[in-house]
Design a protein around this motif. Structure first.
Motif, PDB file in Angstrom:
ATOM      1  N   GLN A   3       0.826  -1.210   0.000  1.00  0.00           N
ATOM      2  CA  GLN A   3       0.000   0.000   0.000  1.00  0.00           C
ATOM      3  C   GLN A   3       0.857   1.254   0.000  1.00  0.00           C
ATOM      4  OE1 GLN A   3      -2.201  -1.100   3.527  1.00  0.00           O
ATOM      5  NE2 GLN A   3      -4.087  -1.424   2.373  1.00  0.00           N
ATOM      6  N   GLN A   4       1.936   1.231   0.756  1.00  0.00           N
ATOM      7  CA  GLN A   4       2.810   2.402   0.808  1.00  0.00           C
ATOM      8  C   GLN A   4       3.509   2.617  -0.526  1.00  0.00           C
ATOM      9  OE1 GLN A   4       3.008   4.621   3.459  1.00  0.00           O
ATOM     10  NE2 GLN A   4       3.963   5.809   1.802  1.00  0.00           N
ATOM     11  N   GLN A   5       3.922   1.526  -1.186  1.00  0.00           N
ATOM     12  CA  GLN A   5       4.562   1.646  -2.489  1.00  0.00           C
ATOM     13  C   GLN A   5       3.609   2.272  -3.508  1.00  0.00           C
ATOM     14  OE1 GLN A   5       5.828  -2.364  -3.299  1.00  0.00           O
ATOM     15  NE2 GLN A   5       7.707  -2.183  -2.116  1.00  0.00           N
ATOM     16  N   VAL A   6       2.349   1.847  -3.479  1.00  0.00           N
ATOM     17  CA  VAL A   6       1.366   2.415  -4.400  1.00  0.00           C
ATOM     18  C   VAL A   6       1.114   3.884  -4.062  1.00  0.00           C
ATOM     19  CG1 VAL A   6      -1.021   2.301  -5.183  1.00  0.00           C
ATOM     20  CG2 VAL A   6       0.274   0.189  -4.854  1.00  0.00           C
ATOM     21  N   PRO A  65       4.278  -1.553  -7.985  1.00  0.00           N
ATOM     22  CA  PRO A  65       3.544  -0.878  -9.062  1.00  0.00           C
ATOM     23  C   PRO A  65       4.496  -0.430 -10.159  1.00  0.00           C
ATOM     24  CG  PRO A  65       3.762   0.560  -7.149  1.00  0.00           C
ATOM     25  CD  PRO A  65       4.247  -0.790  -6.724  1.00  0.00           C
ATOM     26  N   GLN A  66       4.081  -0.637 -11.397  1.00  0.00           N
ATOM     27  CA  GLN A  66       4.860  -0.188 -12.544  1.00  0.00           C
ATOM     28  C   GLN A  66       4.162   1.015 -13.184  1.00  0.00           C
ATOM     29  OE1 GLN A  66       5.320  -4.122 -14.577  1.00  0.00           O
ATOM     30  NE2 GLN A  66       7.478  -3.903 -14.074  1.00  0.00           N
ATOM     31  N   GLU A  67       4.006   1.017 -14.503  1.00  0.00           N
ATOM     32  CA  GLU A  67       3.460   2.211 -15.137  1.00  0.00           C
ATOM     33  C   GLU A  67       1.967   2.343 -14.887  1.00  0.00           C
ATOM     34  OE1 GLU A  67       3.292  -0.866 -18.547  1.00  0.00           O
ATOM     35  OE2 GLU A  67       4.424  -0.497 -16.705  1.00  0.00           O
ATOM     36  N   VAL A  68       1.497   3.583 -14.967  1.00  0.00           N
ATOM     37  CA  VAL A  68       0.070   3.870 -14.875  1.00  0.00           C
ATOM     38  C   VAL A  68      -0.575   3.502 -16.213  1.00  0.00           C
ATOM     39  CG1 VAL A  68      -1.667   5.682 -14.671  1.00  0.00           C
ATOM     40  CG2 VAL A  68       0.335   5.717 -13.181  1.00  0.00           C
ATOM     41  N   LEU A  69      -1.587   2.640 -16.149  1.00  0.00           N
ATOM     42  CA  LEU A  69      -2.292   2.246 -17.368  1.00  0.00           C
ATOM     43  C   LEU A  69      -3.526   3.115 -17.616  1.00  0.00           C
ATOM     44  CD1 LEU A  69      -2.159  -1.644 -16.991  1.00  0.00           C
ATOM     45  CD2 LEU A  69      -0.678  -0.179 -18.375  1.00  0.00           C
TER      46      LEU A  69
END
Length: 204
Positions: A9-12, A76-80
């Motif tokens: 959650q913190q990473q996001v 999390p990687q790129e925003v889709l």
């Protein structure tokens, strides 16, 4: 690999803050697309894993953000997609709350039909927060949610008190820029905008 929910959650939250400092998550869920994981993980094995996609789906105070999830690091990687709340409310359907694997269907921009998103029971409390806050009410019957519809003016409000699994309220900010077709923002980025679909917010 991040496996502790609070770490994920913190990473996001950090990934969202890096590209839009004036917004805050309300609830994040990790989802696996495709048919039931009982089928893809068990019967189909490796072939089944090639059929699915992993996403972090986050309800913020202003939009719904969908990140691609790394299968190796679980980060999390790129925003889709960045989806306005009104559009997101109309996009969610067929919410099923089960013992191990719950699911919902979400109409992603430019997709011909809603995508089934499976949610492990580890994320079920966050799913309840996500669906309840997005649709503006708690389930009327255990395991069932009200149909998605646009709320009356002033119906949707930010939580007034902290709730387990929720983040603090976002500071006041100007509205997001107008949404472009396909859930994308313009390729030319200005401060406070999300990147276009496929952009990587972790690259300078």
């Amino acid at each position: 690999m991040a496996i502790v929910k609070s770490t994920i959650q913190q990473q996001v939250a950090d990934a969202i803050a890096a590209i839009e400092p004036n917004d805050r998550p309300v609830a994040t869920i990790q989802t696996i697309t495709g048919p039931s994981p009982w089928l893809t993980n068990g019967v189909l094995g490796l072939i089944g894993q090639l059929m699915v996609k992993y996403y972090f789906v986050t309800l913020t105070h202003r939009v719904v953000v969908i990140h691609r999830t790394s299968r190796i690091s679980n980060r999390p990687q790129e925003v889709l997609y960045v989806i306005p709340l009104d559009q997101a409310r109309a996009s969610i359907s067929d919410v099923r709350r089960n013992t191990l694997w719950s699911s919902l269907r979400f109409q992603l921009p430019n997709e011909p039909k809603p995508t089934r998103m499976n949610i492990h029971r580890m994320w079920r409390a966050e799913m309840d927060t996500f669906v309840g806050a997005l649709l503006g009410g708690a389930p009327g019957v255990p395991g069932q949610y009200p149909p998605a519809q646009a709320p009356a003016p002033g119906q949707y409000q930010q939580p007034q008190a902290p709730v387990p699994g929720q983040y603090p309220a976002a500071p006041p900010a100007a509205p997001y820029p107008p949404q472009q077709p396909g859930g994308q923002y313009p390729p030319a980025q200005a401060p406070g905008q999300y990147p276009a679909q496929g952009g990587n917010p972790y690259q300078s």
